[in-house]
Design an enzyme around this catalytic site. Structure first.
Site, PDB file in Angstrom:
ATOM      1  N   GLU A 113      26.481  72.643  20.865  1.00 17.33           N
ATOM      2  CA  GLU A 113      27.267  71.445  20.316  1.00 17.33           C
ATOM      3  C   GLU A 113      26.360  70.517  19.590  1.00 17.33           C
ATOM      4  O   GLU A 113      25.170  70.496  19.965  1.00 17.33           O
ATOM      5  CB  GLU A 113      27.537  70.538  21.589  1.00 17.33           C
ATOM      6  N   GLY A 136      19.616  64.957  26.573  1.00 10.62           N
ATOM      7  CA  GLY A 136      19.203  64.836  27.825  1.00 10.62           C
ATOM      8  C   GLY A 136      19.878  66.429  28.569  1.00 10.62           C
ATOM      9  O   GLY A 136      18.942  66.838  29.156  1.00 10.62           O
ATOM     10  N   ALA A 137      21.034  66.688  28.240  1.00  9.76           N
ATOM     11  CA  ALA A 137      21.571  67.948  28.784  1.00  9.76           C
ATOM     12  C   ALA A 137      22.799  68.347  27.773  1.00  9.76           C
ATOM     13  O   ALA A 137      23.499  67.494  27.321  1.00  9.76           O
ATOM     14  CB  ALA A 137      21.725  67.609  30.379  1.00  9.76           C
ATOM     15  N   MET A 138      23.226  69.731  28.483  1.00  9.86           N
ATOM     16  CA  MET A 138      24.661  70.008  27.882  1.00  9.86           C
ATOM     17  C   MET A 138      25.354  70.642  28.878  1.00  9.86           C
ATOM     18  O   MET A 138      24.923  71.604  29.745  1.00  9.86           O
ATOM     19  CB  MET A 138      24.099  70.986  26.734  1.00  9.86           C
ATOM     20  N   ASN A 182      27.661  73.157  28.933  1.00 10.28           N
ATOM     21  CA  ASN A 182      28.228  74.633  28.927  1.00 10.28           C
ATOM     22  C   ASN A 182      28.767  74.850  30.025  1.00 10.28           C
ATOM     23  O   ASN A 182      28.318  74.785  31.124  1.00 10.28           O
ATOM     24  CB  ASN A 182      27.003  75.538  28.364  1.00 10.28           C
ATOM     25  N   HIS A 238      27.098  63.750  35.314  1.00  9.42           N
ATOM     26  CA  HIS A 238      27.688  63.349  33.965  1.00  9.42           C
ATOM     27  C   HIS A 238      28.135  64.792  33.607  1.00  9.42           C
ATOM     28  O   HIS A 238      29.156  65.129  33.001  1.00  9.42           O
ATOM     29  CB  HIS A 238      26.947  62.905  32.987  1.00  9.42           C
ATOM     30  N   GLU A 239      27.068  65.598  33.538  1.00  9.31           N
ATOM     31  CA  GLU A 239      27.271  67.024  32.803  1.00  9.31           C
ATOM     32  C   GLU A 239      28.438  67.860  33.805  1.00  9.31           C
ATOM     33  O   GLU A 239      29.310  68.402  33.386  1.00  9.31           O
ATOM     34  CB  GLU A 239      26.161  67.941  32.895  1.00  9.31           C
ATOM     35  N   GLU A 249      33.278  62.173  25.977  1.00  6.07           N
ATOM     36  CA  GLU A 249      32.271  61.321  26.358  1.00  6.07           C
ATOM     37  C   GLU A 249      32.315  60.135  27.050  1.00  6.07           C
ATOM     38  O   GLU A 249      31.882  59.718  27.897  1.00  6.07           O
ATOM     39  CB  GLU A 249      31.173  61.338  24.934  1.00  6.07           C
TER      40      GLU A 249
HETATM   41  N1  B3K Z   1      27.624  66.914  25.130  1.00  9.09           N
HETATM   42  C1  B3K Z   1      26.018  66.929  25.041  1.00  9.09           C
HETATM   43  C2  B3K Z   1      25.704  66.221  23.880  1.00  9.09           C
HETATM   44  C3  B3K Z   1      25.610  67.031  22.786  1.00  9.09           C
HETATM   45  C4  B3K Z   1      25.005  66.391  21.654  1.00  9.09           C
HETATM   46  C5  B3K Z   1      25.114  67.159  20.310  1.00  9.09           C
HETATM   47  N2  B3K Z   1      23.765  67.428  19.737  1.00  9.09           N
HETATM   48  C6  B3K Z   1      25.814  66.363  26.288  1.00  9.09           C
HETATM   49  C7  B3K Z   1      26.557  65.135  27.053  1.00  9.09           C
HETATM   50  O1  B3K Z   1      27.242  64.344  26.493  1.00  9.09           O
HETATM   51  O2  B3K Z   1      26.833  65.223  28.228  1.00  9.09           O
HETATM   52 ZN    ZN Z   2      28.654  63.983  27.931  1.00  6.58          ZN
END
Ligand code: B3K
Ligand code: ZN
Length: 886
Positions: free
Chosen positions: A134, A274-276, A278, A310-311, A333
């Protein structure tokens, strides 16, 4: 020149929301085969493509995004494509004219993960492989329509040396593994859920897992794993507990269950954010996974709970229902931040959580909304989408979801969520679809709320009132105005829910009856300010009341102009904890601003004894809720105070605020010392709401004592030496770092010696020095930049030094010499070719030059111009700097 650097001759052009067009081709399935090698990984991709009628032009070429890919093979429907049948454009995209309506494209490309310093796409960290896709990283892995409205089913085979990379992970469920030639092995992963390419992930490494299980309420057994480096296993407990609580909470609160057999989290030290989220394989910055009492502060502890939840919550809000295009980013988000805020509120004190969230919004989002990058929650255009992962899209976006929640109520909101997911599961949608579902489920007309998504800037709300004793009538007039922002000179009124109540002169809550209503109502009521001005008439009011407005921070606005005596009254008497806290904050802010004015006139700063009284009263009642008391004692930050001024004066603000701290420390010394001692825990270390609250309050007391003089500094050193837990150690160290005491160097050296081998703790060592209020901090920061432990390539380390200094130390960043600005510009210039996304994030403070006096503003501009003059600049940094200078 790295691929993400723009060509000096071409000025990057904005992408506009109104230019959206559905994709020409859709992808039904993707089969990927990775042969992993740090310097030469090959990626085989087989895409089942289908022309999309919705695009309109049925003769449109097949276009696949690509960036920095070395194409080795290409075949269409099994036949190798000769070079005259395709083109690779200057942007790296692959274009195939005259592709059949249904076809299979196979490509093989080569990439070099070990040279990927941008940390976007596939890269190596500590010898292992990780991905970050992302927003637009997947195109750095293979040719693909890399946009969120193309959702496909993925099968991924990973091949790698078994000894070096024994663990091979990707999205979905594992569906087979085996040996391959030359000491290699392979693992296949199948993700049954269609997903956009930005949710693709792989991890390959020499990792170990902390394992647990979760049984969903319909009985699905889910295997939970957190993958870390050997030795880090004992620090994963809190992340795992947070995950399980989040999974249960989403079932109970929203009826949403996890949908795969495994949920993997992998932690990596080199990570841009912070985190992703996927699908099935979240990738986390180690900062948001690893924690133990010796190494992590209470704030770190809470950060882990927030980010893990959140993730996880993205699995439904983001992954199962995703965004049509990146302008809709807040669809996932804002909603997911709202969900994690609610989750955390349910874990402990709702009031304290709300206060912290509002503090964060005011510290980061309000200045953004008043600066050159101000944008609506749903932006209309961008040059680099990475620049729009902002407090506006996230935190203000969450506030807008909260407005809807407040407006229609929790039950209707839940129905709206059910409807949203039932309608749009496996779709890529827009913010309209979300609001429509809320509207249909509640029966409320929410069309006016769309204005909150399209209009930038923070509305300013003011109140005026009058009491008519003869008629026992009280009239409250509320007004709103939103200042202009770049590209939006004219603003319309927005619907602003104002939660409120009235107090009688003795501080008792009054039932309220609006003209036209039959009965008075007790408790908080909601007024809707949906015009530039509205009058609300209350009947049967026995005496001139004091209004309590914006309870619970019912809308993301600036409420100003409340007279001081009312702030003092509300701080003591209001029934709403948020208003009590906020009134105290606003009162303290007003005092600091008075002192700033006095300082400028060359007059003594003075002191209002009411503040000392408030500290004593707060401490006397603190045992009920120490966390709340700690929030009350914490003065507004220098940044938040500056944000109240048309033209900031960082030096004077610092001076005035320090004066206030010192005076409170002196005048309340006995009370503070007694509280400090009473709050010293002798029992076992506890990380729960009460334990955290007690430590926060105790450290707030220590802060005032240290500001007052030597005795406090001695206490801080003793607390540091006791090494009880990282929260207390760090609180003490940050106080020592502000002093000239010999204990300062001693403590910093001891800390470094003890923690030099621990990246996350060492980050704190850098950040504390970067945030020191000492006048020599700019020079110290320059020296730290050359320290052998400093590494510009590691985003955590870069943020710990450069970010902490420029965003967390206004007094020293704005040093009148301009040295702070020069340091930031030098660092951004060095970092931009390595990691443009991180450089673009760090440059922001320079953009806020309009809020500074002319001499400082000129120095800031000079640095921005120096950056902009560079021949190669990442699109992200170019966008930030050019907009700041526009
Ligand atoms: N969706 C990701 C953030 C991505 C940032 C792009 N470089 C983390 C989050 O908001 O949960
Ligand atoms: Zn997010």
């Amino acid at each position: 020149m790295p691929d993400t650097q723009r060509d000096a001759s071409a000025t990057p052009q904005p992408i506009r929301r109104q230019d959206y067009r559905p994709p020409a081709f859709l992808v039904d399935t993707v089969e990927l085969v990775f042969d992993l090698d740090p310097s030469a990984t090959t990626v085989r991709a087989r895409l089942a493509l289908r022309r999309n009628r919705a695009h309109g032009d049925l003769a449109a070429p097949l276009r696949l995004d690509g960036e920095g890919l070395e194409l080795l093979e290409i075949a269409l429907d099994g036949v190798p494509l000769p070079p005259n049948r395709y083109r690779i454009g200057p942007d790296g995209a692959l274009c195939i004219p005259n592709a059949p309506g249904i076809c299979t494209l196979e490509t093989r490309v080569r990439i070099a993960p070990d040279r990927n310093t941008e940390l976007s796409g596939l890269y190596t960290s500590g010898g292992n492989f990780y991905t970050q896709c992302e927003a637009e990283g997947f195109r750095r892995i293979t040719f693909f329509p890399d946009r969120p409205d193309v959702m496909a089913r993925y099968t991924v085979t990973l091949i790698a040396d078994r000894a070096r990379w024994p663990v091979l992970l990707s999205n979905g469920n594992p569906e087979g593994s085996g040996a391959a030639q030359g000491g290699k092995h392979w693992v296949r992963w199948v993700d049954p859920h269609p997903k956009p390419s930005y949710l693709f992930a792989l991890v390959a490494g020499d990792l170990v897992n902390v394992h647990d299980t979760f049984t969903t309420r319909s009985g699905r057994q889910v295997s939970l794993n957190i993958w870390v480096r050997r030795g880090d296993e004992p620090r994963c407990g809190h992340a795992m507990e947070s995950l399980k609580r989040a999974m249960r909470w989403d079932e109970e609160t929203f009826g949403l269950e996890y949908d795969l057999d495994v949920f993997n989290i992998a932690a990596v030290s080199d990570f841009n954010m912070g985190a992703m989220e996927n699908k099935g394989l979240n990738i986390f910055n180690t900062k948001y996974v690893l924690a133990s009492p010796e190494t992590a502060t209470d704030a770190d502890w809470q950060g882990i709970e927030t980010v893990v939840s959140h993730e996880y919550f993205h699995n439904w809000t983001g992954n199962r229902v995703t965004c049509r295009d990146w302008f809709q980013l807040s669809l996932k988000e804002g909603l997911t931040v709202f969900r994690d805020q609610e989750f955390s509120a349910d874990q402990g004190s709702r009031a304290v959580k709300r206060i912290r969230d509002v503090r964060g919004l005011r510290a980061a989002q309000f200045p953004e909304d008043a600066g050159p990058m101000a944008h609506p929650v749903r932006p209309d255009s961008y040059i680099e989408i990475e620049n729009f992962y902002t407090p506006t899209v996230y935190q203000k976006g969450a506030e807008v979801v909260r407005l809807i929640h407040t407006r229609i109520g929790a039950a209707a909101f839940r129905k709206g969520m059910d409807l949203y997911i039932a309608r749009h599961d496996n779709q890529a949608v827009t913010i309209e679809e979300f609001v429509q579902a809320m509207q249909d489920a509640s029966g409320e007309d929410l069309s006016a709320f769309m204005g909150w998504y399209s209009q930038a800037g923070t509305p300013e709300v003011t109140a005026e009132d009058a009491y008519d004793p003869a008629a026992r009538r009280y009239t409250l007039t509320l007004r709103q105005r939103t200042p202009p922002t770049p590209g939006q000179p004219e603003k319309r009124p927005l619907p602003i829910p104002v939660a409120m109540g009235l107090l009688d002169p003795a501080g008792q809550a009054l039932p309220t009856r609006l003209a036209g209503e039959n009965e008075a109502r007790a408790g908080t009521r909601m007024l809707l300010l949906d015009q530039a001005e509205r009058r609300f008439v209350f009947e049967d009011v026995p005496a001139p009341p004091v209004p309590s407005l914006l309870r619970g921070f019912s809308a993301p606005v600036r409420l100003g102009g409340i007279p001081r005596e009312r702030l003092r009254f509300l701080a003591v008497h209001d029934t709403d904890p948020f208003v009590r806290w906020d009134s105290h904050q606003q009162y303290a802010t007003a005092l600091v601003l008075d002192m700033v004015a006095a300082h400028r006139r060359g007059e003594p700063l003075g002191f209002d004894p009411a503040l000392a009284e408030a500290v004593t009263t707060t401490l006397a009642g603190a045992d009920d809720d120490p966390a709340f008391a700690a929030e009350v004692l914490a003065l507004p930050s220098e940044g938040v105070i500056a944000d109240q001024m048309e033209v900031a004066d960082p030096e004077a603000i610092h001076l005035a605020r320090e004066h206030l701290r010192r005076e409170i420390g002196r005048r309340c010394a006995d009370t503070l010392r007694a509280a400090y001692e009473a709050l010293t825990d002798t029992g076992p270390y506890r990380i729960d709401g009460r334990g955290i609250g007690r430590r926060a309050l105790r450290n707030a007391c220590l802060g005032y004592l240290a500001a007052a003089g030597e005795e406090g500094v001695r206490l801080a050193k003793a607390q540091f030496d006791a090494q009880a837990n990282m929260t207390d150690v760090l609180a003490a160290l940050s106080l020592l770092a502000d002093t000239d005491a010999p204990a300062r160097e001693e403590a910093l050296a001891a800390f470094h010696a003890r923690w030099r081998g621990d990246e996350l703790v060492l980050d704190k060592w850098f950040a504390i020095q970067a945030m020191s209020s000492r006048p020599d901090t700019v020079a110290a920061v320059r020296a730290l930049y050359r320290h052998p432990d400093f590494d510009l390539r590691n985003p955590n380390r870069a943020r710990a030094l450069i970010g902490a200094f420029a965003s967390g130390n206004p007094a020293r960043f704005h040093d009148a010499s301009g040295e702070g600005y020069r340091f930031l510009a030098d660092a951004v210039i060095a970092l931009d070719p390595i990691n443009g996304a991180t450089a673009a994030r760090l440059v922001s403070p320079l953009g806020l030059w309009r809020r500074q006096a002319p001499e400082r503003a000129a120095l800031m501009r000079r640095e921005l111009e120096r950056i902009l003059a560079l021949p190669c600049l990442s699109r992200g940094t170019f966008e930030k700097v050019s907009k700041a200078l526009a």
